[in-house]
Scaffold this motif. Structure first.
Motif, short mmCIF file in Angstrom:
data_model
loop_
_atom_site.label_atom_id
_atom_site.label_comp_id
_atom_site.label_asym_id
_atom_site.label_seq_id
_atom_site.Cartn_x
_atom_site.Cartn_y
_atom_site.Cartn_z
N ALA A 110 1.91 44.01 -42.07
CA ALA A 110 2.84 42.92 -41.94
C ALA A 110 2.48 41.86 -43.11
CB ALA A 110 3.26 42.40 -40.39
N SER A 111 3.43 41.40 -43.70
CA SER A 111 3.00 40.39 -44.89
C SER A 111 2.75 39.04 -44.19
CB SER A 111 4.34 40.15 -45.57
OG SER A 111 5.39 39.75 -45.07
N THR A 112 3.15 38.86 -43.02
CA THR A 112 2.76 37.50 -42.28
C THR A 112 3.05 37.58 -40.91
OG1 THR A 112 2.87 34.97 -42.23
CG2 THR A 112 4.88 36.37 -42.82
N GLN A 113 2.44 36.93 -39.98
CA GLN A 113 2.67 36.67 -38.72
C GLN A 113 3.37 35.20 -38.38
OE1 GLN A 113 -0.33 39.69 -36.23
NE2 GLN A 113 -0.65 37.55 -36.28
N ALA A 114 3.20 34.44 -39.62
CA ALA A 114 3.84 33.12 -39.49
C ALA A 114 5.23 33.08 -38.76
CB ALA A 114 3.77 32.47 -40.77
N ASN A 115 5.62 32.07 -37.79
CA ASN A 115 6.81 32.00 -37.40
C ASN A 115 7.25 33.13 -36.31
OD1 ASN A 115 7.61 29.39 -38.91
ND2 ASN A 115 7.88 30.74 -40.57
N THR A 116 6.17 33.74 -35.82
CA THR A 116 6.50 34.64 -34.77
C THR A 116 5.36 34.30 -33.68
OG1 THR A 116 4.82 36.19 -35.26
CG2 THR A 116 6.86 36.50 -36.27
N ASP A 117 5.43 34.98 -32.31
CA ASP A 117 4.36 34.80 -31.39
C ASP A 117 3.35 35.76 -31.30
OD1 ASP A 117 6.00 36.91 -30.29
OD2 ASP A 117 6.12 35.76 -28.50
N ALA A 118 3.25 36.62 -32.56
CA ALA A 118 2.20 37.55 -32.54
C ALA A 118 1.03 37.08 -32.54
CB ALA A 118 2.76 38.52 -33.74
N SER A 119 0.75 36.07 -32.97
CA SER A 119 -0.92 35.51 -33.07
C SER A 119 -1.47 35.33 -31.69
CB SER A 119 -0.72 34.23 -33.86
OG SER A 119 -0.20 33.26 -33.20
#
Length: 493
Positions: free
Chosen positions: A48-57
């Protein structure tokens, strides 16, 4: 967030042809519901290019939760199991990368991919609040293409597993990079509310015998005018030339499209016979393709003349007999196709005839023979044509009679200076194939070249050689050996 509902909206709500709805009580995973067709397989994303702006972290495994497909959710087939989905905010701009290398079957080439479909489960706000789009990235134009949206799905209702196929108006291979990457994303179409995905996987279909029915290798007839610029990443689109020859790596797909919109054919340059350590794919070359095992590569006998610079840029002759070299060159030509190039200019394809300038008396220091070079150059031409690309024979004057039939046009440096243009008349212009010639007032060694019979626009451009009709060979005369449109002294049309 509204309550989820067991009522599932039919596939008609999805504004995409090819959508296949599943029954609400069918809890099988998407891949198990796909017909097992030859040349078809479902794969998970690789990164994934980023997890920003998701609740994945905040979840164990991060974005990889999307790979579980709710198989561990015991509340119900489409129950609201928080740990088993990823929530995307309206600000999310990242993407998931899939790759053909993830296939368990023998991976097809990007050109052999015939269809791409996203397999997903979705829950989100009603269209009155927000709606979302599923998109795939078209590498050939460097742009995202929407293949489906969530309009008409109701308010916070888990859908069954959906198959979102690339529209039939699109060419699937345009969505695969030269390295086999495919990108997908869920992105806000409108509104301010979040959305949730329970899974996102990719089905790839291919045909190893596929041929592009629309494939026509571009023609470059005698008399075609050209411009050659390998140093700028952008040149004016209104120059007086029908063909632009530009650097493959430095020129974006968007810029190539701009030139083509202006009516130009675009030829993309890359070196097929040398290793350039500054190129973005330099790490794809095994060291033994450009440096003899055991030697100091910085002082290698394979270094191309004085091409090493104080800044670290250096160029070595390649041993193009090694299969790894052909693998990289195939990827480069696929990149040219993906970017929208009409043809390619592979440079340094006469290595067999060059002695190294340091201390090597062997041909390019690899022991390359004339037969080796003919085999490699014909392979380059065959590979380009298989991708519907035209290809130029760059220099290699001594092998013109043996190679001309395999190439669509020619690009030559200084045949007029060295009085060796005659073969181009016999084997190219007499067969209505373009010859693009470049000459320099001052060459790379600093020598001043005196021109007497080629002095400006309207000259025959034969410059002392007889037999060429005016306009047969199109010559650019540069002030120095710097190949830039703004270093051009005059043209001979």
């Amino acid at each position: 967030m509204s309550n989820w509902s067991a009522w599932l909206f039919p596939c008609l709500a999805l504004l995409t042809p090819g959508c296949m709805p599943l029954e609400a009580d069918d809890a099988r995973e998407p891949e198990s519901q796909q017909q097992a067709l030859p040349g078809s397989e479902v794969i998970d994303f690789a990164s994934a290019s980023t997890q920003a702006n998701t609740d994945a972290s905040g979840k164990s495994g991060g974005m990889s939760v999307l790979k579980t497909n709710s198989s561990n959710c015991t509340v119900g087939a489409y129950a609201d199991c928080y740990a088993q989905y990823i929530e995307f905010s309206p600000s999310y701009t990242g993407y998931l990368s899939f790759n053909l290398s993830s296939l368990t079957q023998a991976a097809p080439t990007p050109a052999q991919v015939t269809q791409l479909s996203l397999l997903t489960k979705y829950q989100g706000p009603g269209v009155a609040t927000s709606y979302y789009q599923w998109q795939l990235y078209r590498f050939s134009t460097s742009s995202w293409v929407s293949i489906a949206n969530s309009q008409g799905r109701g308010d916070w209702v888990w859908t069954p597993a959906l198959t979102l196929a690339l529209p039939t108006t699109e060419v699937a291979s345009n969505f695969v990079s030269s390295s086999g990457e495919i990108r997908a994303r869920l992105i806000k179409g409108a509104g301010t509310d979040a959305a949730q995905l329970d899974s996102l996987r990719l089905q790839v279909a291919w045909d190893t015998n596929a041929e592009d029915p629309a494939c026509t290798v571009p023609a470059f007839p005698k008399g075609t005018t050209w411009m050659w610029d390998l140093e700028h990443d952008s040149i004016p689109s209104n120059l007086n030339a029908q063909v632009y020859v530009v650097d493959l790596f430095n020129t974006t797909a968007a810029k190539i499209q701009e030139y083509k919109t202006a009516g130009k054919k675009v030829v993309c340059y890359f070196s097929a016979g040398s290793y350039e350590n500054w190129r973005e794919d330099a790490n794809q070359f095994p060291q033994d393709t450009y440096c003899t095992p055991g030697e100091n590569c910085a002082q290698s006998v394979h270094i191309m003349g004085d091409w090493c610079t104080s800044g670290g840029g250096c160029e070595w002759w390649l041993d193009h007999r090694k299969p790894a070299v052909r693998t990289v060159m195939t990827s480069r030509m696929q990149l040219a196709k993906n970017k929208g190039c009409d043809a390619v200019e592979p440079d340094n394809i006469d290595g067999y005839s060059h002695d190294d300038e340091i201390n090597c008396t062997d041909q390019a220091c690899w022991g390359l023979t004339s037969a080796n070079q003919l085999d490699y150059n014909r392979w380059l031409a065959t590979t380009a044509h298989s991708l519907c690309l035209g290809i130029a024979l760059k220099n290699d004057v001594d092998q013109i009679p043996a190679l001309a039939d395999s190439f669509d046009f020619a690009i030559n440096e200084e045949c007029q200076r060295f009085n060796e243009c005659g073969a181009y008349k016999t084997w190219f212009t007499n067969k209505n194939k373009a010859v693009f010639n470049a000459e320099y007032r001052k060459d790379s060694g600093g020598d001043i070249i005196n021109w007497t019979s080629c002095t400006g626009t309207g000259a025959t451009c034969a410059c002392g050689e007889s037999g060429f009709a005016q306009g047969d060979m199109r010559t650019l005369v540069f002030s120095t050996a710097s190949v830039r449109y703004d270093n051009l002294q005059f043209t001979c049309w």
